[in-house]
Design a protein around this motif. Structure first.
Motif, PDB file in Angstrom:
ATOM      1  N   GLY A  47     -25.564 -24.698 -15.870  1.00  0.00           N
ATOM      2  CA  GLY A  47     -25.395 -24.763 -14.423  1.00  0.00           C
ATOM      3  C   GLY A  47     -25.292 -26.190 -13.932  1.00  0.00           C
ATOM      4  N   MET A  48     -26.110 -27.075 -14.504  1.00  0.00           N
ATOM      5  CA  MET A  48     -26.074 -28.483 -14.120  1.00  0.00           C
ATOM      6  C   MET A  48     -24.731 -29.111 -14.486  1.00  0.00           C
ATOM      7  N   GLU A  49     -24.163 -28.683 -15.613  1.00  0.00           N
ATOM      8  CA  GLU A  49     -22.860 -29.211 -16.020  1.00  0.00           C
ATOM      9  C   GLU A  49     -21.792 -28.854 -14.983  1.00  0.00           C
ATOM     10  N   LYS A  50     -21.851 -27.627 -14.487  1.00  0.00           N
ATOM     11  CA  LYS A  50     -20.884 -27.211 -13.462  1.00  0.00           C
ATOM     12  C   LYS A  50     -21.026 -28.067 -12.208  1.00  0.00           C
ATOM     13  N   LEU A  51     -22.272 -28.343 -11.827  1.00  0.00           N
ATOM     14  CA  LEU A  51     -22.504 -29.154 -10.623  1.00  0.00           C
ATOM     15  C   LEU A  51     -22.037 -30.586 -10.811  1.00  0.00           C
ATOM     16  N   THR A  52     -22.319 -31.157 -11.982  1.00  0.00           N
ATOM     17  CA  THR A  52     -21.967 -32.565 -12.200  1.00  0.00           C
ATOM     18  C   THR A  52     -20.463 -32.764 -12.399  1.00  0.00           C
ATOM     19  N   ILE A  53     -19.776 -31.734 -12.930  1.00  0.00           N
ATOM     20  CA  ILE A  53     -18.337 -31.858 -13.133  1.00  0.00           C
ATOM     21  C   ILE A  53     -17.561 -31.522 -11.864  1.00  0.00           C
ATOM     22  N   SER A  54     -17.904 -30.389 -11.252  1.00  0.00           N
ATOM     23  CA  SER A  54     -17.117 -29.909 -10.117  1.00  0.00           C
ATOM     24  C   SER A  54     -17.824 -30.042  -8.771  1.00  0.00           C
ATOM     25  N   GLY A  55     -19.140 -30.252  -8.810  1.00  0.00           N
ATOM     26  CA  GLY A  55     -19.879 -30.299  -7.548  1.00  0.00           C
ATOM     27  C   GLY A  55     -19.788 -28.950  -6.852  1.00  0.00           C
ATOM     28  N   LEU A  56     -19.737 -28.959  -5.536  1.00  0.00           N
ATOM     29  CA  LEU A  56     -19.634 -27.712  -4.780  1.00  0.00           C
ATOM     30  C   LEU A  56     -18.239 -27.104  -4.867  1.00  0.00           C
ATOM     31  N   ASN A  57     -17.286 -27.837  -5.479  1.00  0.00           N
ATOM     32  CA  ASN A  57     -15.949 -27.273  -5.678  1.00  0.00           C
ATOM     33  C   ASN A  57     -15.989 -26.058  -6.605  1.00  0.00           C
ATOM     34  N   TRP A  58     -17.079 -25.948  -7.389  1.00  0.00           N
ATOM     35  CA  TRP A  58     -17.210 -24.812  -8.298  1.00  0.00           C
ATOM     36  C   TRP A  58     -17.231 -23.492  -7.521  1.00  0.00           C
ATOM     37  N   ILE A  59     -17.822 -23.514  -6.324  1.00  0.00           N
ATOM     38  CA  ILE A  59     -17.896 -22.272  -5.547  1.00  0.00           C
ATOM     39  C   ILE A  59     -16.784 -22.205  -4.497  1.00  0.00           C
ATOM     40  N   ASP A  60     -15.776 -23.039  -4.670  1.00  0.00           N
ATOM     41  CA  ASP A  60     -14.626 -22.991  -3.774  1.00  0.00           C
ATOM     42  C   ASP A  60     -13.695 -21.861  -4.220  1.00  0.00           C
ATOM     43  N   ALA A  61     -13.198 -21.080  -3.276  1.00  0.00           N
ATOM     44  CA  ALA A  61     -12.361 -19.922  -3.590  1.00  0.00           C
ATOM     45  C   ALA A  61     -11.121 -20.315  -4.376  1.00  0.00           C
ATOM     46  N   VAL A  62     -10.508 -21.446  -4.019  1.00  0.00           N
ATOM     47  CA  VAL A  62      -9.282 -21.879  -4.685  1.00  0.00           C
ATOM     48  C   VAL A  62      -9.554 -22.192  -6.159  1.00  0.00           C
ATOM     49  N   THR A  63     -10.680 -22.868  -6.434  1.00  0.00           N
ATOM     50  CA  THR A  63     -11.040 -23.219  -7.813  1.00  0.00           C
ATOM     51  C   THR A  63     -11.224 -21.970  -8.657  1.00  0.00           C
ATOM     52  N   PHE A  64     -11.978 -21.007  -8.117  1.00  0.00           N
ATOM     53  CA  PHE A  64     -12.253 -19.784  -8.869  1.00  0.00           C
ATOM     54  C   PHE A  64     -10.971 -18.969  -9.071  1.00  0.00           C
ATOM     55  N   LYS A  65     -10.145 -18.921  -8.055  1.00  0.00           N
ATOM     56  CA  LYS A  65      -8.863 -18.207  -8.183  1.00  0.00           C
ATOM     57  C   LYS A  65      -8.005 -18.816  -9.289  1.00  0.00           C
ATOM     58  N   THR A  66      -8.027 -20.137  -9.376  1.00  0.00           N
ATOM     59  CA  THR A  66      -7.237 -20.822 -10.416  1.00  0.00           C
ATOM     60  C   THR A  66      -7.661 -20.377 -11.799  1.00  0.00           C
ATOM     61  N   PHE A  67      -8.974 -20.314 -12.031  1.00  0.00           N
ATOM     62  CA  PHE A  67      -9.487 -19.859 -13.327  1.00  0.00           C
ATOM     63  C   PHE A  67      -9.070 -18.415 -13.596  1.00  0.00           C
ATOM     64  N   LEU A  68      -9.166 -17.571 -12.584  1.00  0.00           N
ATOM     65  CA  LEU A  68      -8.821 -16.166 -12.742  1.00  0.00           C
ATOM     66  C   LEU A  68      -7.337 -15.997 -13.085  1.00  0.00           C
ATOM     67  N   LEU A  69      -6.486 -16.722 -12.377  1.00  0.00           N
ATOM     68  CA  LEU A  69      -5.048 -16.608 -12.586  1.00  0.00           C
ATOM     69  C   LEU A  69      -4.622 -17.162 -13.944  1.00  0.00           C
ATOM     70  N   LEU A  70      -5.357 -18.159 -14.442  1.00  0.00           N
ATOM     71  CA  LEU A  70      -5.032 -18.728 -15.751  1.00  0.00           C
ATOM     72  C   LEU A  70      -5.262 -17.717 -16.877  1.00  0.00           C
ATOM     73  N   HIS A  71      -6.308 -16.883 -16.727  1.00  0.00           N
ATOM     74  CA  HIS A  71      -6.655 -15.953 -17.804  1.00  0.00           C
ATOM     75  C   HIS A  71      -5.939 -14.607 -17.685  1.00  0.00           C
ATOM     76  N   GLU A  72      -5.509 -14.271 -16.494  1.00  0.00           N
ATOM     77  CA  GLU A  72      -4.688 -13.082 -16.263  1.00  0.00           C
ATOM     78  C   GLU A  72      -5.328 -11.776 -16.733  1.00  0.00           C
TER      79      GLU A  72
END
Length: 379
Positions: free
Chosen positions: A261-286
Motif C-alpha cells: 500500500g505504501m508503494e502505491k502511495l509513494t509512486i502514484s500518490g492520490l492518483n492511485w484512486i483517480d478514476a482515470v488511472t484505474f480505468k487505464t489499468f482496466l483497459l490495458l488488461h481487457e
C-alpha cells in the motif's frame, strides 16, 4: 529519565532530516549528472553494480523518470524510518504499549496447531513447487540472458544445468514429503525453504519480478523455528509452546500488505484512486468484468480506494484478533477481485493459501469433530 528516552529517537530523526536535506541540496543533482554521464567514477560504479540496466534504460526513459525513482527511494526510506522511530518512541513512553508488545511476543500457542500447520505447509511446498521442473527447463533455452541478482553475483551462483535442475527439484520435493511425514521436520523444512527461495532467485535473475510467492517465502523462512519450538514443547511434555515464530510470520505477512500500500502511495500518490488511472489499468488488461467496471466512474474511485485502505490497514488484524476472520475474508475478496478485474493470477492464489497461518486449526478440528460426533449419534 524522559530525556534519556527521547535522546535516541530525536537524534535519529535529526539524522534522517539531515540526510533528506543533503539529498535535496546535493545528491539529487548528482542523479542529473549521472544521467548525462558526468557523475564521479565511484558513483557510476556503485549505480552499475546496484542497477546494471541503468546504461540501457537511460536511453528508454527521460531524466524525469530517474529523478522520480530517486525521490521514491528517499520518500519510502524516510517514511519507514519515521514509522519505526515512532513505534520505538511509543514503546519507550507508554508502559501499556510496551506490555502489550511483550505479551504478543511471549505468548504461547497450542502445540496441536503447529501439527496442522506442518501438514499444510508441506502440502503448500508440494503444490507450489509442482511446475518448477518445467519452468526451469524453459529457462535453459534462454540461459544466455541469465543476469544474476546481486546476492547470486556475490556468491557466484551460476544457473544450473539440466542435471542440476533435476537435483534441486528432487531434493525440494523429497524434503516437502519428509516434512509431511514428520521426518526430521526442522531440517527438511529448512532445506525446502532454502531451495524454494533459490529457485525464485533464479526466476528473478531473468528480470522476471513475480511477487506471487512473497508471503509464502517469508513464512517458509521462519517456519523451521516454529517447528523447533514444537520439538522443545514435545520433549518437555507441554501442550503449549512458544508462539513467537508464528507471531513473526503473521507480522511479516501483514507488513507485505502494508508496504504494498505504501508503494502505491509513494509512486502514484492520490492518483492511485483517480478514476482515470484505474480505468487505464482496466483497459490495458481487457478482462470482461474489468471492461464493464471501466464504464462506471464511481466504481473506478471506490474500488482502488478500498484496495488501498485494505492493504494499509491489514496489520490491524494483529491487534483486533476477534475480527481477524473479517480481514481474511476481505483479503480473499481483494485477490479474487484482482482476477475478475484484471485477469491476473488465479482464484487459488498463494497469497490466499498462506492465510492458513492465521487460522486456529485446533479449534477448527475440534468443531468438525464435534459436528461429526453429533451426526453419528443422531444416526
Amino acid at each position: 529519565m524522559m530525556l534519556k528516552k527521547l535522546a535516541i529517537p530525536i537524534t535519529l530523526l535529526l539524522l534522517i532530516a539531515g540526510l533528506c536535506l543533503l539529498y535535496l541540496a546535493t545528491l539529487r543533482e548528482m542523479v542529473v549528472d549521472l544521467y548525462h554521464g558526468q557523475a564521479p567514477v565511484w558513483l557510476n560504479d556503485v549505480v552499475i553494480k546496484l542497477y546494471p540496466r541503468f546504461d540501457v534504460e537511460k536511453y528508454r526513459f527521460d531524466l524525469t523518470f530517474f529523478l522520480n525513482k530517486a525521490d521514491q527511494v528517499i520518500i519510502r526510506s524516510t517514511v519507514v524510518s519515521v514509522l519505526a522511530i515512532s513505534f520505538y518512541l511509543a514503546i519507550q513512553l507508554s508502559n501499556n504499549i510496551s506490555t502489550k508488545i511483550t505479551t504478543y511476543w511471549n505468548s504461547t500457542i497450542p502445540a496441536s496447531r503447529v501439527r496442522y500447520l506442518r501438514i499444510i505447509t508441506a502440502i503448500l511446498f508440494i503444490y507450489f513447487s509442482w511446475e518448477i521442473l518445467w519452468d526451469m527447463e524453459k529457462l535453459i533455452a534462454i540461459k544466455a540472458f541469465y543476469n544474476p541478482i546481486p546476492l547470486y553475483k556475490i556468491l557466484h551462483i551460476p544457473f544450473p544445468s539440466y542435471t542440476g535442475i533435476i537435483i534441486i527439484y528432487s531434493v525440494l520435493m523429497l524434503s516437502a514429503v519428509c516434512l509431511l511425514l514428520n521426518y526430521f521436520p526442522v531440517a527438511t523444512s529448512s532445506i525446502a525453504a532454502l531451495l524454494f527461495i533459490l529457485v525464485q532467485g533464479y526466476y528473478f535473475s531473468f528480470e522476471k519480478v513475480d511477487h506471487g510467492y512473497s508471503t509464502f517465502m517469508y513464512a517458509a523462512m521462519v517456519f523451521p523455528f516454529l517447528l523447533a519450538e514444537y520439538n522443545k514443547a514435545k520433549t518437555m511434555g507441554d501442550a503449549h509452546q512458544k508462539g513467537w515464530p508464528l507471531q513473526l510470520i503473521l507480522v511479516l505477512i501483514s507488513l507485505v500488505y502494508f508496504l504494498s500500500g505504501m508503494e502505491k502511495l509513494t509512486i502514484s500518490g492520490l492518483n492511485w484512486i483517480d478514476a482515470v488511472t484505474f480505468k487505464t489499468f482496466l483497459l490495458l488488461h481487457e478482462a470482461p468484468v474489468g471492461m464493464a467496471v471501466a464504464k462506471i466512474d464511481w466504481l473506478c474511485i471506490l474500488l482502488p480506494a478500498c484496495a488501498l485502505l485494505f492493504q494499509l490497514s491489514f496489520f490491524l488484524n494483529l491487534v483486533l484478533t476477534k475480527y481477524r476472520w473479517l480481514f481474511l475474508l476481505i483479503g480473499i475478496s481483494f485477490h479474487w477481485g484482482t482476477v475478475l478485474l484484471f485477469g491476473i493470477s488465479s482464484y487459488i492464489n498463494p497469497w490466499i493459501l498462506v492465510y492458513a497461518m492465521f487460522i486456529e486449526w485446533e479449534k477448527v478440528a475440534a468443531m468438525l469433530a464435534q459436528k461429526l460426533t453429533f451426526r453419528f449419534l443422531q444416526k
